[in-house]
Design a protein around this motif. Structure first.
Motif, PDB file in Angstrom:
ATOM      1  N   ASP A 177       0.592 -17.680  -6.624  1.00  0.00           N
ATOM      2  CA  ASP A 177      -0.214 -17.524  -5.419  1.00  0.00           C
ATOM      3  C   ASP A 177      -0.015 -18.777  -4.568  1.00  0.00           C
ATOM      4  O   ASP A 177      -0.456 -19.868  -4.957  1.00  0.00           O
ATOM      5  CB  ASP A 177      -1.683 -17.363  -5.792  1.00  0.00           C
ATOM      6  N   PHE A 233       5.649 -11.649  -5.056  1.00  0.00           N
ATOM      7  CA  PHE A 233       4.990 -11.597  -3.748  1.00  0.00           C
ATOM      8  C   PHE A 233       5.169 -12.921  -3.012  1.00  0.00           C
ATOM      9  O   PHE A 233       5.034 -12.965  -1.780  1.00  0.00           O
ATOM     10  CB  PHE A 233       3.489 -11.331  -3.924  1.00  0.00           C
ATOM     11  N   ASP A 234       5.405 -13.984  -3.733  1.00  0.00           N
ATOM     12  CA  ASP A 234       5.626 -15.307  -3.144  1.00  0.00           C
ATOM     13  C   ASP A 234       7.116 -15.451  -2.850  1.00  0.00           C
ATOM     14  O   ASP A 234       7.909 -15.765  -3.736  1.00  0.00           O
ATOM     15  CB  ASP A 234       5.152 -16.387  -4.123  1.00  0.00           C
ATOM     16  N   TRP A 235       7.489 -15.227  -1.608  1.00  0.00           N
ATOM     17  CA  TRP A 235       8.910 -15.209  -1.275  1.00  0.00           C
ATOM     18  C   TRP A 235       9.565 -16.579  -1.420  1.00  0.00           C
ATOM     19  O   TRP A 235      10.791 -16.664  -1.508  1.00  0.00           O
ATOM     20  CB  TRP A 235       9.106 -14.675   0.141  1.00  0.00           C
ATOM     21  N   VAL A 261       6.055  -6.535  -1.459  1.00  0.00           N
ATOM     22  CA  VAL A 261       5.350  -6.429  -0.185  1.00  0.00           C
ATOM     23  C   VAL A 261       4.099  -5.584  -0.390  1.00  0.00           C
ATOM     24  O   VAL A 261       4.171  -4.504  -0.995  1.00  0.00           O
ATOM     25  CB  VAL A 261       6.233  -5.772   0.896  1.00  0.00           C
ATOM     26  N   GLU A 262       2.975  -6.068   0.108  1.00  0.00           N
ATOM     27  CA  GLU A 262       1.746  -5.283   0.120  1.00  0.00           C
ATOM     28  C   GLU A 262       1.320  -5.082   1.567  1.00  0.00           C
ATOM     29  O   GLU A 262       1.238  -6.040   2.339  1.00  0.00           O
ATOM     30  CB  GLU A 262       0.639  -5.979  -0.663  1.00  0.00           C
ATOM     31  N   THR A 285       1.141  -8.925   3.134  1.00  0.00           N
ATOM     32  CA  THR A 285       2.344  -9.762   3.115  1.00  0.00           C
ATOM     33  C   THR A 285       2.855 -10.081   4.513  1.00  0.00           C
ATOM     34  O   THR A 285       3.114 -11.246   4.835  1.00  0.00           O
ATOM     35  CB  THR A 285       3.459  -9.056   2.326  1.00  0.00           C
ATOM     36  N   TRP A 286       3.024  -9.058   5.341  1.00  0.00           N
ATOM     37  CA  TRP A 286       3.772  -9.223   6.592  1.00  0.00           C
ATOM     38  C   TRP A 286       2.824  -9.258   7.788  1.00  0.00           C
ATOM     39  O   TRP A 286       2.458  -8.234   8.346  1.00  0.00           O
ATOM     40  CB  TRP A 286       4.795  -8.094   6.740  1.00  0.00           C
ATOM     41  N   SER A 334       1.240 -15.468   7.567  1.00  0.00           N
ATOM     42  CA  SER A 334       1.226 -15.129   6.148  1.00  0.00           C
ATOM     43  C   SER A 334       1.708 -16.306   5.306  1.00  0.00           C
ATOM     44  O   SER A 334       2.748 -16.902   5.599  1.00  0.00           O
ATOM     45  CB  SER A 334       2.132 -13.921   5.881  1.00  0.00           C
ATOM     46  N   LEU A 363       2.782 -15.878   2.322  1.00  0.00           N
ATOM     47  CA  LEU A 363       3.563 -15.272   1.246  1.00  0.00           C
ATOM     48  C   LEU A 363       5.053 -15.185   1.527  1.00  0.00           C
ATOM     49  O   LEU A 363       5.824 -14.863   0.618  1.00  0.00           O
ATOM     50  CB  LEU A 363       3.034 -13.858   0.969  1.00  0.00           C
ATOM     51  N   THR A 364       5.480 -15.465   2.737  1.00  0.00           N
ATOM     52  CA  THR A 364       6.848 -15.132   3.144  1.00  0.00           C
ATOM     53  C   THR A 364       7.807 -16.315   3.148  1.00  0.00           C
ATOM     54  O   THR A 364       8.857 -16.277   3.797  1.00  0.00           O
ATOM     55  CB  THR A 364       6.834 -14.444   4.519  1.00  0.00           C
ATOM     56  N   VAL A 414      10.051  -6.528   8.442  1.00  0.00           N
ATOM     57  CA  VAL A 414       9.870  -6.987   7.074  1.00  0.00           C
ATOM     58  C   VAL A 414      11.168  -6.905   6.274  1.00  0.00           C
ATOM     59  O   VAL A 414      11.431  -7.757   5.413  1.00  0.00           O
ATOM     60  CB  VAL A 414       8.726  -6.208   6.381  1.00  0.00           C
TER      61      VAL A 414
END
Length: 298
Positions: free
Chosen positions: A139, A174-176, A195-196, A200-201, A205, A207-208, A220
């Protein structure tokens, strides 16, 4: 045949058991993985975390949750996995409690949390052709998990090398930022961008990775390519034929999660996805086989 690398390159549709085969047997246990192999799953998805003593273990949740875990020694339920050593985790029974939202799920009383190495060794012996989708649970909003990101990834890469599955697995997250780091450390190991929808997008964010949605990239799929992914793995609500076309045009395979209902499985097969992640690989395999037969010329 597909030009996209992965289990679908030979032309087969990939049915992956979620956390082993969560709908059949309690999740992320050796018995659950055996159930997936037994029904013929072509792949398995699993989750990995680091213990306090730096071991890579197969477990989904950041904490030991009371509806999944029973202490057999000191009461550790509620503790964070990364606050506990492997020896401490081994005292917790993760197989006796079944989930009400998985009717028919079988218990595996006395099961303990396994290391990734143990799960891979068991799988390579039981089902050597299975593909591994290894989700690194990081996370990026949790400083402790971010600080351990590289150690977790290096542990995963060591295990997949030791068990000779580098060409038979995905680094999945999920953690790009995990994917970007994996591209640098192990460019030959395939990567999958989770991707959620609505999570995510979006602008800002966390996460990307280095990709900034709406600024550096607007789609995305293009963002996933930019962080080095060969697969995009969206929640299934995001996926229709147009999404699959965009992903394939970008060179990405499409692996939606978590797909359990037969009508939806049929829709996704017809939309052209490359595989699915499901709690019920037995059910999904039967639906895919029936759909393929009905689509074949007489």
């Amino acid at each position: 045949m597909s030009s996209r690398p992965g289990p679908w390159a030979s032309g087969r549709f990939d049915v992956e058991g979620h956390r082993g085969a969560k709908g059949l047997v309690v999740e992320n246990t050796l018995a659950g993985f055996a159930a997936a192999y037994g029904v013929g799953a072509t792949g398995v998805e699993l989750d990995v975390r680091l213990t306090a003593d730096g071991r890579v273990v197969v477990w989904h949740d950041a904490e030991l949750l009371p509806h999944k875990c029973r202490s057999t020694g000191p009461d550790l339920v509620g503790a964070r996995v990364d606050d506990l050593t492997l020896a401490q985790l081994r005292t917790v029974d993760v197989g006796s409690l079944t989930l009400p939202d998985c009717p028919g799920q079988q218990a595996d009383p006395g099961a303990r949390i396994s290391t990734l190495s143990e799960v891979l060794a068991h799988g390579v012996e039981s089902a050597p052709g299975v593909w591994w989708t290894i989700e690194l649970k990081v996370d990026p909003r949790d400083e402790r998990e971010v600080s351990a990101r590289r150690q977790l990834l290096e542990g995963v890469l060591t295990d997949v090398h030791d068990h000779a599955v580098e060409r038979q697995c995905f680094v999945h997250s999920f953690d790009w930022a995990v994917l970007e780091l994996s591209a640098a450390l192990a460019p030959d190991v395939l990567r999958s961008a989770l991707v959620e929808s609505s999570v995510t997008w979006h602008p800002g964010s966390p996460l990307t990775g280095s990709v900034v949605p709406g600024e550096s990239h607007h789609d995305v799929c293009d963002g996933a390519v930019a962080v080095g992914a060969q697969v995009i793995s969206p929640d299934d609500a995001m996926v229709d034929a147009a999404f699959v076309d965009r992903a394939h045009a970008a060179g990405l395979a499409v692996l939606p999660w978590t797909v359990n209902e037969p009508p939806r499985i049929v829709e996704l097969v017809e939309a052209g996805v490359d595989g699915i992640v499901t709690d019920y690989p037995d059910r999904a395999l039967a639906v895919v086989a029936s759909t393929s037969r009905s689509a074949s010329p007489a």
